[in-house]
Design a protein around this motif. Structure first.
Motif, PDB file in Angstrom:
ATOM      1  N   ILE B  23       0.825  -1.203   0.000  1.00  0.00           N
ATOM      2  CA  ILE B  23       0.000   0.000   0.000  1.00  0.00           C
ATOM      3  C   ILE B  23       0.861   1.256   0.000  1.00  0.00           C
ATOM      4  O   ILE B  23       1.982   1.265   0.498  1.00  0.00           O
ATOM      5  CB  ILE B  23      -0.938   0.059   1.238  1.00  0.00           C
ATOM      6  N   ASP B  24       0.271   2.299  -0.562  1.00  0.00           N
ATOM      7  CA  ASP B  24       0.923   3.600  -0.643  1.00  0.00           C
ATOM      8  C   ASP B  24       0.328   4.486   0.448  1.00  0.00           C
ATOM      9  O   ASP B  24      -0.890   4.660   0.508  1.00  0.00           O
ATOM     10  CB  ASP B  24       0.650   4.197  -2.032  1.00  0.00           C
ATOM     11  N   ILE B  25       1.183   4.975   1.334  1.00  0.00           N
ATOM     12  CA  ILE B  25       0.648   5.737   2.482  1.00  0.00           C
ATOM     13  C   ILE B  25       1.417   7.037   2.698  1.00  0.00           C
ATOM     14  O   ILE B  25       2.532   7.212   2.188  1.00  0.00           O
ATOM     15  CB  ILE B  25       0.723   4.918   3.799  1.00  0.00           C
ATOM     16  N   LEU B  26       0.801   7.916   3.462  1.00  0.00           N
ATOM     17  CA  LEU B  26       1.490   9.065   4.037  1.00  0.00           C
ATOM     18  C   LEU B  26       1.986   8.645   5.418  1.00  0.00           C
ATOM     19  O   LEU B  26       1.378   7.778   6.056  1.00  0.00           O
ATOM     20  CB  LEU B  26       0.533  10.245   4.200  1.00  0.00           C
ATOM     21  N   ALA B  27       3.043   9.283   5.875  1.00  0.00           N
ATOM     22  CA  ALA B  27       3.552   8.934   7.209  1.00  0.00           C
ATOM     23  C   ALA B  27       2.510   9.187   8.284  1.00  0.00           C
ATOM     24  O   ALA B  27       2.476   8.516   9.311  1.00  0.00           O
ATOM     25  CB  ALA B  27       4.816   9.729   7.504  1.00  0.00           C
ATOM     26  N   SER B  28       1.650  10.152   8.055  1.00  0.00           N
ATOM     27  CA  SER B  28       0.681  10.518   9.098  1.00  0.00           C
ATOM     28  C   SER B  28      -0.570   9.650   9.070  1.00  0.00           C
ATOM     29  O   SER B  28      -1.469   9.850   9.892  1.00  0.00           O
ATOM     30  CB  SER B  28       0.287  11.989   8.950  1.00  0.00           C
ATOM     31  N   ASP B  29      -0.657   8.697   8.154  1.00  0.00           N
ATOM     32  CA  ASP B  29      -1.836   7.828   8.113  1.00  0.00           C
ATOM     33  C   ASP B  29      -1.846   6.900   9.328  1.00  0.00           C
ATOM     34  O   ASP B  29      -0.885   6.164   9.567  1.00  0.00           O
ATOM     35  CB  ASP B  29      -1.828   6.962   6.841  1.00  0.00           C
ATOM     36  N   LEU B  32      -5.688   2.544  11.590  1.00  0.00           N
ATOM     37  CA  LEU B  32      -7.132   2.356  11.442  1.00  0.00           C
ATOM     38  C   LEU B  32      -7.609   2.798  10.056  1.00  0.00           C
ATOM     39  O   LEU B  32      -8.340   2.077   9.376  1.00  0.00           O
ATOM     40  CB  LEU B  32      -7.869   3.147  12.532  1.00  0.00           C
ATOM     41  N   ASP B  33      -7.199   3.981   9.638  1.00  0.00           N
ATOM     42  CA  ASP B  33      -7.642   4.504   8.334  1.00  0.00           C
ATOM     43  C   ASP B  33      -7.103   3.666   7.188  1.00  0.00           C
ATOM     44  O   ASP B  33      -7.796   3.456   6.186  1.00  0.00           O
ATOM     45  CB  ASP B  33      -7.177   5.966   8.173  1.00  0.00           C
ATOM     46  N   VAL B  34      -5.875   3.199   7.318  1.00  0.00           N
ATOM     47  CA  VAL B  34      -5.290   2.386   6.252  1.00  0.00           C
ATOM     48  C   VAL B  34      -6.039   1.053   6.133  1.00  0.00           C
ATOM     49  O   VAL B  34      -6.357   0.597   5.033  1.00  0.00           O
ATOM     50  CB  VAL B  34      -3.779   2.183   6.506  1.00  0.00           C
ATOM     51  N   LEU B  35      -6.330   0.433   7.271  1.00  0.00           N
ATOM     52  CA  LEU B  35      -7.070  -0.833   7.244  1.00  0.00           C
ATOM     53  C   LEU B  35      -8.424  -0.649   6.561  1.00  0.00           C
ATOM     54  O   LEU B  35      -8.822  -1.452   5.704  1.00  0.00           O
ATOM     55  CB  LEU B  35      -7.294  -1.352   8.671  1.00  0.00           C
ATOM     56  N   ARG B  36      -9.105   0.391   6.929  1.00  0.00           N
ATOM     57  CA  ARG B  36     -10.465   0.583   6.434  1.00  0.00           C
ATOM     58  C   ARG B  36     -10.498   1.138   5.007  1.00  0.00           C
ATOM     59  O   ARG B  36     -11.198   0.609   4.145  1.00  0.00           O
ATOM     60  CB  ARG B  36     -11.233   1.549   7.362  1.00  0.00           C
ATOM     61  N   ASP B  37      -9.738   2.205   4.779  1.00  0.00           N
ATOM     62  CA  ASP B  37      -9.900   2.948   3.528  1.00  0.00           C
ATOM     63  C   ASP B  37      -9.009   2.429   2.400  1.00  0.00           C
ATOM     64  O   ASP B  37      -9.358   2.558   1.233  1.00  0.00           O
ATOM     65  CB  ASP B  37      -9.605   4.440   3.770  1.00  0.00           C
ATOM     66  N   LYS B  38      -7.849   1.883   2.732  1.00  0.00           N
ATOM     67  CA  LYS B  38      -6.932   1.454   1.661  1.00  0.00           C
ATOM     68  C   LYS B  38      -6.992  -0.046   1.438  1.00  0.00           C
ATOM     69  O   LYS B  38      -6.659  -0.518   0.359  1.00  0.00           O
ATOM     70  CB  LYS B  38      -5.511   1.873   2.002  1.00  0.00           C
ATOM     71  N   ILE B  39      -7.360  -0.794   2.482  1.00  0.00           N
ATOM     72  CA  ILE B  39      -7.368  -2.246   2.341  1.00  0.00           C
ATOM     73  C   ILE B  39      -8.798  -2.789   2.317  1.00  0.00           C
ATOM     74  O   ILE B  39      -9.047  -3.881   1.841  1.00  0.00           O
ATOM     75  CB  ILE B  39      -6.523  -2.895   3.469  1.00  0.00           C
ATOM     76  N   GLY B  40      -9.717  -2.022   2.829  1.00  0.00           N
ATOM     77  CA  GLY B  40     -11.116  -2.456   2.785  1.00  0.00           C
ATOM     78  C   GLY B  40     -11.523  -3.359   3.931  1.00  0.00           C
ATOM     79  O   GLY B  40     -12.577  -3.989   3.888  1.00  0.00           O
ATOM     80  N   LEU B  41     -10.677  -3.421   4.972  1.00  0.00           N
ATOM     81  CA  LEU B  41     -11.028  -4.214   6.155  1.00  0.00           C
ATOM     82  C   LEU B  41     -11.729  -3.275   7.138  1.00  0.00           C
ATOM     83  O   LEU B  41     -11.083  -2.567   7.909  1.00  0.00           O
ATOM     84  CB  LEU B  41      -9.768  -4.840   6.763  1.00  0.00           C
TER      85      LEU B  41
END
Lengths: 280, 163
Positions: B23-29, B32-41
């Motif tokens: 996944i491509d992220i910002l350091a400040s992510d 919780l947001d990455v799990l939900r919004d980028k991975i769909g969990l």
């Protein structure tokens, strides 16, 4: 979610961390050292904390140490508070830190983060104030060792670019008689009204406080009076209040008057428990 | 205050529920947001976003962590377990059998902290159960049923070991 982004660095050595801090500063940025991040993330979300660059200390071996070196227990600043819940080598620390926040939060909160944070309570410092611990501080001027009671005055007095690496506590303090009492206005979890930690060394009971004032503290003047065997417990406690720093906290957790009422009873109970002989 | 918008982005690999995600992220992510919004969990729930409620609890390296209190970038080289990775586990069945949910918003967090406790100690003391479960809040106040659920799993483990 934070309303701003920042750069992220995870140095592998003390030197690398300090150099990164200085590099960020030289670019007119605001870097922050990062342990567990609980305060940076929660206050950052509310825009009470801002940073351009996070320097995560969890990759530095010295900050993760935990064990005995010579005659001292050495605790790295990035160890989480839950570590001391499982490992009871320093029971006063176990009992004081296990009351901070809640279990899963304590998996994130680090000992260094708690001591160096902005929150009033910072209970994790109390055992170290009582046991005359030493702290290793790293910064642009090198790595230095201080007595915590010399460098902790309302907060750990860090200069620009410095961070807490380790805390050292001599073995003789680890098994000394102690009591840590946390009082909440209601319920078993949540922010406390106050915490009093006490440790008995060479027949003298030492006291350190959190939640009484907007900072944790140990008061030698209060200790002198609280150990004055010529006075009753009640007289000792009331006389010691003359030396309470100011201001006494007065907030949603409890008024200043209520805090003093609870503190009076708590100190009397501690004196009784730890065997401070009472004049009858 | 000077504010320097940074374009620094990271491409990271996270191990979640025994599967790898790039996944491509910002350091400040936050995690919780990455799990939900980028991975769909979406099983981890956003509640207080302040580390108080525990609705966002996941298991990281066998320990319960509030995913609102962790940056996604800190999760590199860890094993993450979310509610989606807990199919047909005894604690999930126990929650159903004991009706340990009402609105259900806190349920995934509670199941995960129970699972983390069982992973670390399959015979925890009542005090330890209380200490761990105090990390989470159920505003429907279904605590009794939640406690019964974890106790039933502990009792089953004990009974099986006796047999």
């Amino acid at each position: 979610m934070l309303s701003y982004n920042f750069e992220y660095y995870k140095p592998k050595s003390i030197k690398e961390a300090i150099e990164q801090y200085q590099t960020s500063k030289s670019q007119d940025k605001k870097p922050l050292y990062y342990g567990g991040g609980t305060e940076i993330l929660t206050l950052g979300r509310l825009n009470y904390i801002y940073t351009d660059a996070i320097i995560d200390l969890k990759g530095i071996p010295e900050c993760k140490e935990f064990g005995f070196q010579n005659n001292e227990l050495v605790i790295g600043s990035t160890l989480s508070l839950s570590v001391f819940e499982e490992n009871k080598v320093f029971p006063l620390l176990t009992n004081t830190s296990k009351e901070v926040a809640d279990y899963s939060s304590r998996n994130s909160i680090t000992i260094g983060g708690n001591i160096c944070g902005q929150i009033f309570y910072r209970e994790a410092v109390l055992p170290f104030l009582l046991s005359d611990s030493t702290v290793i501080i790293a910064g642009p001027s090198g790595v230095k060792k201080f007595l915590i009671n010399e460098i902790f005055n309302k907060e750990l007095r860090l200069d620009e670019g410095e961070f807490l690496v380790q805390i050292g506590t001599e073995k003789e303090y680890l098994k000394a008689p102690y009591l840590s009492v946390k009082k909440r206005k209601q319920w078993d979890t949540g922010y406390p009204l106050l915490t009093v930690a006490a440790l008995k060394k060479d027949g003298i009971i030492r006291f350190a406080f959190s939640g009484v004032c907007p900072y944790p503290f140990r008061s030698i003047q209060m200790e002198k009076i609280l150990n004055d065997k010529k006075l009753s417990y009640k007289d000792r406690v009331l006389a010691s209040f003359e030396y309470l720093p100011s201001p006494i906290l007065n907030d949603i957790e409890g008024s200043d008057g209520y805090r003093l009422f609870v503190l009076e009873n708590t100190l009397s109970n501690i004196l009784s428990y730890l065997g401070g002989e009472e004049l009858e | 205050m000077n504010r320097y918008p940074t374009n620094q982005r990271f491409t990271i690999n996270l191990e979640i529920n025994k599967e790898w995600y790039e996944i491509d992220i910002l350091a400040s992510d936050i995690l919780l947001d990455v799990l939900r919004d980028k991975i769909g969990l979406t099983g981890a729930k956003p509640g207080c976003l302040n580390g108080d409620c525990g609705a966002c609890t996941v298991i990281v390296n066998n320990q319960p962590i509030k995913s609102c209190l962790m940056l996604a970038i800190e999760a590199i080289d860890t094993e993450i377990l979310t509610i989606e990775g807990l199919k047909d586990t005894p604690i999930q069945r126990a929650f159903v059998e004991h009706f340990a949910f009402q609105c259900g918003y806190c349920t995934s967090g509670f199941i995960l902290i129970c699972q983390a406790l069982l992973l670390n100690d399959n015979n925890p003391s009542p005090e330890k159960i209380k200490t761990w479960l105090s990390s989470n809040i159920c505003r429907c106040t279904g605590y009794k049923e939640i406690e019964e659920s974890i106790r039933s799993v502990i009792n089953n483990i004990k009974n099986q070991s006796i047999k």
